[in-house]
Design a protein around this motif. Sequence first.
Motif, PDB file in Angstrom:
ATOM      1  N   ARG A  79       0.858  -1.184   0.000  1.00  0.00           N
ATOM      2  CA  ARG A  79       0.000   0.000   0.000  1.00  0.00           C
ATOM      3  C   ARG A  79       0.895   1.235   0.000  1.00  0.00           C
ATOM      4  O   ARG A  79       2.058   1.163   0.405  1.00  0.00           O
ATOM      5  CB  ARG A  79      -0.922   0.005   1.238  1.00  0.00           C
ATOM      6  N   TYR A 192      -5.765  -5.545  -7.916  1.00  0.00           N
ATOM      7  CA  TYR A 192      -5.328  -4.455  -7.029  1.00  0.00           C
ATOM      8  C   TYR A 192      -3.891  -4.626  -6.567  1.00  0.00           C
ATOM      9  O   TYR A 192      -3.311  -3.729  -5.956  1.00  0.00           O
ATOM     10  CB  TYR A 192      -6.225  -4.426  -5.766  1.00  0.00           C
ATOM     11  N   GLN A 230       2.623 -16.965  -1.015  1.00  0.00           N
ATOM     12  CA  GLN A 230       1.493 -16.074  -1.327  1.00  0.00           C
ATOM     13  C   GLN A 230       0.222 -16.874  -1.574  1.00  0.00           C
ATOM     14  O   GLN A 230      -0.882 -16.404  -1.322  1.00  0.00           O
ATOM     15  CB  GLN A 230       1.795 -15.185  -2.537  1.00  0.00           C
ATOM     16  N   THR A 263      -0.289 -17.884   2.825  1.00  0.00           N
ATOM     17  CA  THR A 263      -1.717 -17.670   2.799  1.00  0.00           C
ATOM     18  C   THR A 263      -2.349 -18.670   1.844  1.00  0.00           C
ATOM     19  O   THR A 263      -1.733 -19.083   0.872  1.00  0.00           O
ATOM     20  CB  THR A 263      -2.013 -16.243   2.323  1.00  0.00           C
ATOM     21  N   PRO A 290      -8.244 -15.256   2.935  1.00  0.00           N
ATOM     22  CA  PRO A 290      -8.594 -13.884   2.556  1.00  0.00           C
ATOM     23  C   PRO A 290      -9.784 -13.818   1.600  1.00  0.00           C
ATOM     24  O   PRO A 290      -9.756 -14.404   0.517  1.00  0.00           O
ATOM     25  CB  PRO A 290      -7.326 -13.352   1.897  1.00  0.00           C
ATOM     26  N   GLN A 292     -11.472 -10.719   0.758  1.00  0.00           N
ATOM     27  CA  GLN A 292     -11.325  -9.425   0.048  1.00  0.00           C
ATOM     28  C   GLN A 292     -12.637  -8.673  -0.136  1.00  0.00           C
ATOM     29  O   GLN A 292     -12.701  -7.481   0.129  1.00  0.00           O
ATOM     30  CB  GLN A 292     -10.619  -9.557  -1.323  1.00  0.00           C
ATOM     31  N   ARG A 304     -10.334 -12.507  -8.679  1.00  0.00           N
ATOM     32  CA  ARG A 304     -10.065 -13.469  -7.607  1.00  0.00           C
ATOM     33  C   ARG A 304     -10.433 -14.911  -7.993  1.00  0.00           C
ATOM     34  O   ARG A 304     -10.074 -15.854  -7.289  1.00  0.00           O
ATOM     35  CB  ARG A 304     -10.811 -13.054  -6.332  1.00  0.00           C
ATOM     36  N   ASP A 330      -8.841 -11.333   5.174  1.00  0.00           N
ATOM     37  CA  ASP A 330      -8.459  -9.976   4.768  1.00  0.00           C
ATOM     38  C   ASP A 330      -9.607  -9.389   3.961  1.00  0.00           C
ATOM     39  O   ASP A 330     -10.205 -10.090   3.132  1.00  0.00           O
ATOM     40  CB  ASP A 330      -7.239  -9.990   3.827  1.00  0.00           C
ATOM     41  N   ILE A 332     -10.663  -5.822   1.624  1.00  0.00           N
ATOM     42  CA  ILE A 332     -10.310  -4.516   1.050  1.00  0.00           C
ATOM     43  C   ILE A 332     -11.589  -3.693   0.927  1.00  0.00           C
ATOM     44  O   ILE A 332     -12.577  -4.158   0.345  1.00  0.00           O
ATOM     45  CB  ILE A 332      -9.648  -4.662  -0.339  1.00  0.00           C
ATOM     46  N   PHE A 361      -8.336  -3.427   5.095  1.00  0.00           N
ATOM     47  CA  PHE A 361      -7.481  -2.415   4.483  1.00  0.00           C
ATOM     48  C   PHE A 361      -8.320  -1.519   3.590  1.00  0.00           C
ATOM     49  O   PHE A 361      -9.233  -1.984   2.913  1.00  0.00           O
ATOM     50  CB  PHE A 361      -6.409  -3.083   3.608  1.00  0.00           C
ATOM     51  N   ILE A 362      -7.953  -0.242   3.567  1.00  0.00           N
ATOM     52  CA  ILE A 362      -8.559   0.678   2.605  1.00  0.00           C
ATOM     53  C   ILE A 362      -7.790   0.512   1.300  1.00  0.00           C
ATOM     54  O   ILE A 362      -6.549   0.499   1.311  1.00  0.00           O
ATOM     55  CB  ILE A 362      -8.490   2.128   3.130  1.00  0.00           C
ATOM     56  N   SER A 364      -5.682   0.876  -1.807  1.00  0.00           N
ATOM     57  CA  SER A 364      -4.628   1.828  -2.143  1.00  0.00           C
ATOM     58  C   SER A 364      -4.168   1.551  -3.573  1.00  0.00           C
ATOM     59  O   SER A 364      -3.717   0.442  -3.869  1.00  0.00           O
ATOM     60  CB  SER A 364      -3.480   1.631  -1.137  1.00  0.00           C
TER      61      SER A 364
HETATM   62  N1  SAH Z   1      -1.244 -13.543  -1.087  1.00  0.00           N
HETATM   63  C1  SAH Z   1      -2.158 -13.150  -0.102  1.00  0.00           C
HETATM   64  C2  SAH Z   1      -2.182 -11.682   0.200  1.00  0.00           C
HETATM   65  C3  SAH Z   1      -0.938 -10.919   0.364  1.00  0.00           C
HETATM   66  S1  SAH Z   1      -1.156  -9.201   0.542  1.00  0.00           S
HETATM   67  C4  SAH Z   1      -3.549 -13.533  -0.615  1.00  0.00           C
HETATM   68  O1  SAH Z   1      -3.809 -13.628  -1.769  1.00  0.00           O
HETATM   69  O2  SAH Z   1      -4.402 -13.673   0.208  1.00  0.00           O
HETATM   70  C5  SAH Z   1      -2.066  -9.109   2.057  1.00  0.00           C
HETATM   71  C6  SAH Z   1      -3.357  -8.367   1.943  1.00  0.00           C
HETATM   72  O3  SAH Z   1      -3.133  -7.024   1.609  1.00  0.00           O
HETATM   73  C7  SAH Z   1      -4.292  -8.868   0.862  1.00  0.00           C
HETATM   74  O4  SAH Z   1      -4.999 -10.002   1.246  1.00  0.00           O
HETATM   75  C8  SAH Z   1      -5.194  -7.673   0.653  1.00  0.00           C
HETATM   76  O5  SAH Z   1      -6.300  -7.715   1.522  1.00  0.00           O
HETATM   77  C9  SAH Z   1      -4.302  -6.509   1.016  1.00  0.00           C
HETATM   78  N2  SAH Z   1      -3.938  -5.726  -0.165  1.00  0.00           N
HETATM   79  C10 SAH Z   1      -3.244  -6.131  -1.246  1.00  0.00           C
HETATM   80  N3  SAH Z   1      -3.139  -5.128  -2.145  1.00  0.00           N
HETATM   81  C11 SAH Z   1      -3.791  -4.054  -1.625  1.00  0.00           C
HETATM   82  C12 SAH Z   1      -4.050  -2.729  -2.073  1.00  0.00           C
HETATM   83  N4  SAH Z   1      -3.623  -2.315  -3.255  1.00  0.00           N
HETATM   84  N5  SAH Z   1      -4.758  -1.913  -1.264  1.00  0.00           N
HETATM   85  C13 SAH Z   1      -5.212  -2.337  -0.068  1.00  0.00           C
HETATM   86  N6  SAH Z   1      -5.001  -3.566   0.405  1.00  0.00           N
HETATM   87  C14 SAH Z   1      -4.299  -4.436  -0.361  1.00  0.00           C
END
Ligand code: SAH
Length: 465
Positions: A79, A192, A230, A263, A290, A292, A304, A330, A332, A361-362, A364
């Motif tokens: 981010r 993203y 990952q 993950t 995750p 998302q 996804r 996770d 977003i 997460f917001i 980004s």
């Molecule tokens: N490989 C893992 C994730 C790694 S990144 C998977 O696929 O689950 C960890 C987390 O960061 C992601 O699951 C996502 O929720 C968040 N993330 C990734 N890119 C982002 C972005 N551009 N803005 C905000 N959050 C992001």
Amino acid sequence: MNQQNYQDAQVYIEKLRGFTAELAEVLGHTPKCFVLTFGCQQNEADSEKLAGMAQDMGYELCDDPADADLIAVNTCAIREHAEQKALSIVGQYKHLKAKKPSLIIAVCGCMVAQEHRREDIKHKYPYVDLTFGTASLHRFPELLWQKIARSRRIFCPEETEYIVAEGMPITRSSDYRAWVSIMYGCNNFCSYCIVPYVRGRERSRDKDEVIAEVRDLVARGYKDITLLGQNVNSYAKGKDYDFADLLSELDKIEGEYVLRFMTSHPKDASYKLIDVMASSKHIAHQFHLPLQSGSDSILKAMNRHYDKARYLDIVRYIREKMPDAALSSDIIVGFPGETDADFEDTMDILRTVRFDMLFSFIYSPRKGTPAAEKEQIDPKIKGERFDRLLALQHDIALEKNQPMVGKTIRVLCDGPSKNNPEIYSGREEGNKIVFFTATPEQVGKFVQVKIDRADAFALWGEIVN
Ligand code: SAH
Ligand code: SF4
Ligand code: F3S
């Protein structure tokens, strides 16, 4: 997949040992290296290798950048905030270099795997000596030697041939918790995400290498071992064994330890994997999956490759086979195009699944990713949605943690907590944080804790025998 051995770097390590020995005479002490890490567990694991290589080259590790003769900043690009934090810290090192011109500053990891960030460093941070991306980690000695021998700045371009490097020395930051990378890179290109651009194509370590590493850790008394990738579900793609097979092999290793992994991508998480976990002796009943977004159209736009129904089906199977499993995820918030209705879909699925823990997460925008080119959501709306999500999850986590009160659970004791040295913290099987009173001898050991209080983020209790 090409495998390369760290021993190939031996010629540079020898030269650097000579260099650090000479430097030690001038300084009157062993030169020191400070490693700073941003980002995820994968980066922490990489930093343990940077530290291991630095020691191999004759440096001593230190905790204060002001004492260092070599600084390695291992950066994250996930981010904007992560990049800004790293750049701001690197900015602060300017005065260290002014005081000690012989100081070598290296910036490595995901952020500098991007060309535009290398350019930033080249032009705006002239006191940075060396940059290299994650795929060049094993080349640290070679690149450092180039910098020293040619006394000029090195900006290592991204590797195009991705290899699996074995044999790097690892200086682990804990003697009872360990990270074990089982694969590198990512091929998923979620729209993203910067990771596939900064960590390259997916490649897996050989099963025997992983098993040998875990066996060694268990023999040395490690109690909590996390396998990293990952998307661990695509481990060893194309071979005649998969991630679930690797887990069942590892589970056979005798000892008192817990095995975790992260993950797991919902598109590939298999029933077979869940079956292996449920019948295992050592694998924690904990699943980080995750999600998302809870909206099918946003999931599609995120690339996804699963929908809400598929996600709920895996959750159903996990809970059927392991009713005690702790689930985390996770999310977003504010992905481009996310409507109020899409966001409500996310809120709904949170109410349905009721995660034990949530990392939200917001969104980004990341330069070079498809989603960054789309029309962006108003930051105020993103913020409001984010706050609502946190409030909902707070209530859910509290409801999930309350029933733990009165139970006695096994906790791996970590040590005095940050705010109160009398109170120790540790983690239970589901990876929730637990506070209790303990003694220094109990650090790194499993203890039984009777829980007497719980809030949304932690559990409190006392050790029982
Ligand atoms: N490989 C893992 C994730 C790694 S990144 C998977 O696929 O689950 C960890 C987390 O960061 C992601 O699951 C996502 O929720 C968040 N993330 C990734 N890119 C982002 C972005 N551009 N803005 C905000 N959050 C992001
Ligand atoms: Fe990023 Fe998606 Fe790969 Fe995870 S699976 S690292 S979110 S591209
Ligand atoms: Fe990890 Fe950040 Fe890189 S989350 S993979 S260190 S971009």
